[in-house]
Enzyme design. Structure first.
Site, short mmCIF file in Angstrom:
data_model
loop_
_atom_site.label_atom_id
_atom_site.label_comp_id
_atom_site.label_asym_id
_atom_site.label_seq_id
_atom_site.Cartn_x
_atom_site.Cartn_y
_atom_site.Cartn_z
N LYS A 112 45.89 18.11 18.11
CA LYS A 112 45.02 19.27 18.11
C LYS A 112 45.20 20.11 16.83
CE LYS A 112 43.60 18.63 22.46
NZ LYS A 112 44.30 17.41 22.87
C1 LIG Z 1 43.93 16.42 23.70
C2 LIG Z 1 44.77 15.21 23.67
C3 LIG Z 1 44.24 13.94 23.94
C4 LIG Z 1 42.79 13.75 24.32
O1 LIG Z 1 41.92 14.00 23.25
P1 LIG Z 1 40.38 14.29 23.52
O2 LIG Z 1 39.81 14.66 22.20
O3 LIG Z 1 40.34 15.44 24.50
O4 LIG Z 1 39.80 13.04 24.10
C5 LIG Z 1 45.07 12.86 23.84
N1 LIG Z 1 46.38 12.99 23.55
C6 LIG Z 1 46.92 14.20 23.29
C7 LIG Z 1 48.37 14.28 23.00
C8 LIG Z 1 46.15 15.34 23.34
O5 LIG Z 1 46.70 16.53 23.07
#
Ligand SMILES: *Cc1c(COP(=O)(O)O)cnc(C)c1O
Length: 495
Positions: A112
């Protein structure tokens, strides 16, 4: 020429990129999409020698056309700096003939950060461009990782407030500690009594409440979103797929133009959608492989063309993927419907009222770029242990979902293309699940003893993000019921 954006639920109205970033969600509840996906205007050969920041500029300028060169470069420079613990920003690590694109080297050690380190700058730049005088209130629902990354990105950013809602009991210990110890006078963190979908629906309802928006405007506030529904998050995520391809070229792992596959551990469908956009921009990606945990609503969707959220919500050891309503899928639905806002609205209405919708045959036929798989809890543990024992490389639970799905896909399809796995979190963020996968004996240890053991096992230094919370004071203790989110927001803002 300015690239304009439309709502997935309204064919007529267009907005600029900066307006779309400011709004987050369209007034009609739809998501903003560019009227067409631009092609890269630099060659793969040129990309090959670019830094992450230069790549970011080449990709993002195609989408954010109402930003000046200076504005965009400025946002990029502020985002991708020493907050990341490596100059490469997103290193590509080759393990056992698979390439792990490590997206967890930012401030909060999950992917993120890739988008949320730049979103605050895109947003404040957009506010200036559009003469916004109100204070911008970022509302965020989090399954664990977005919340902290958004808090870190927006803390003490002038002209903004941030309120994060997370599901109490639905996030890992490290994730929770990271959020509740967040500093910054403009930050608030609220644990809700409910799961991530409740939090996300609650935030969406607040955005869609026009009366509330008027009240807020009078009080000098306006809402925006740091969730992956914001186009200002999607666009920066395209960058690292372009960068990964360029790195493969630079390292002579592939020939120019050679197709690769990408596997993405998926929850809200933002990360994999960014890979799809990278493909549309001209990066030679063959299959986009969607990896789910036991909440396999997306796997079933790709198998059958039916999206059905009416099922048990399972709490897994990959909590950031514990999602039954994948918001960003709406953008794909809109695109495979041939940008048909009416058709998309109809399906989204069905999802809202019945919790289920089915694609038409024509739409199904447009899903050929995708493959899908899922991993059970036991398989995730086994995968972490197997890869560690074979190579010494330690991956987190989310990445393990992708690694397992990757292996299954290769076995079943005999597709031997080089494959990039999006590695979305540091194993330190999920230390208990990771360490007990390697050896059950670790379960007896306290959280920070586990972390110290992980350092020994993985031979990777404990990241700052973890050291920071070892002794940090808890600053946020607010809780609320899922149906009281609006009241809570008003209380926090004193409206
Ligand atoms: C948010 C997240 C995901 C999923 O990603 P999306 O874009 O919501 O599909 C996968 N792994 C981790 C560690 C995340 O923080």
């Amino acid at each position: 020429m300015n690239l304009l954006y439309k709502s997935t639920r309204n064919a007529d109205k267009t907005v600029t990129a900066s307006e779309a970033i400011l709004k987050g969600l369209a007034d009609d509840g739809g998501l903003f999409v560019p009227v067409n996906i631009p092609k890269l205007d630099v060659s793969l050969d040129e990309l090959k020698d670019m830094t992450y920041q230069e790549t970011a500029y080449s990709v993002m300028k195609q989408f954010l056309t109402d930003f000046t060169k200076e504005e965009l470069e400025n946002c990029i420079a502020k985002a991708y700096d020493s907050k990341f613990d490596t100059e490469e920003i997103a290193p590509l690590v080759k393990v056992d003939n698979t390439y792990y694109l490590e997206l967890f080297h930012g401030a909060t050690i999950a992917f993120k950060d890739m988008a949320l380190s730049i979103l605050p700058h895109l947003l404040t730049t957009s506010a200036k461009k559009n003469n916004v005088k109100n204070e911008i209130v970022i509302l965020t629902a989090t399954s664990g990782d977005t919340g902290k990354a958004a808090l870190a990105g927006f803390a003490d950013v002038e002209g903004t407030r941030i309120i994060v809602f997370y599901p109490k009991n639905g996030v890992s210990k490290v994730q929770e500690l990271q959020m509740v110890t967040q500093k910054g006078a403009n930050t608030s963190v609220v644990a809700i009594h409910g799961n991530f979908d409740c939090a996300q629906s609650g935030v969406k309802a607040i955005f869609e409440n026009k009366e509330l928006a008027k009240e807020m405007d009078v009080a000098g506030f306006q809402f925006s979103s740091a969730n992956s529904i914001n186009i200002g998050r999607l666009v920066p995520q395209i960058v690292y797929y372009v960068y990964a391809y360029a790195k493969l070229l630079q390292n002579e792992e592939i020939a120019e133009g050679e197709e690769i596959n990408v596997v993405v551990p998926t929850g809200n469908f933002g990360n994999i959608l960014a890979a799809y956009f990278a493909k549309q921009m001209g990066i030679p990606i063959a299959k986009l492989i969607c990896a789910s945990n036991e909440n396999k609503v997306l796997f079933d969707f790709f198998q059958t063309g039916v999206y059905d959220k009416n099922r048990e919500f399972i709490l897994t050891n990959s909590p950031s993927m514990d999602i039954l309503i994948s918001s960003n899928l709406e953008r794909l639905i809109y695109m495979i419907a041939g940008q048909d806002a009416e058709k998309n609205s109809e399906l989204m209405q069905a999802l809202k009222s019945q919790g289920v919708y089915e694609l038409t045959e024509d739409m199904k036929a447009n899903l050929g770029d995708f493959a899908a798989g899922y991993a059970t809890e036991a398989e995730v543990k086994e995968t972490i242990a197997d890869i560690y024992k074979a190579t010494g490389y330690v991956i987190d639970t989310h990445t393990a979902v992708a690694a397992k799905v990757c292996k299954d896909y290769q076995k079943e399809s005999k597709d031997a293309k080089k494959t990039v796995i999006a590695s979305t979190a540091s194993p330190y963020k999920f230390a208990r699940s990771v360490m007990t996968s390697i050896d059950g004996k670790y379960d007896a240890l306290e959280e920070f003893d586990l972390i110290d053991s992980l350092e020994v096992v993985s031979n990777v230094a404990i990241p700052n993000a973890v050291e920071e919370i070892r002794n940090a004071k808890i600053l946020h203790t607010l809780e609320c019921d899922a149906d009281k989110m609006e009241e809570t927001v008003k209380e926090i803002l004193g409206v």
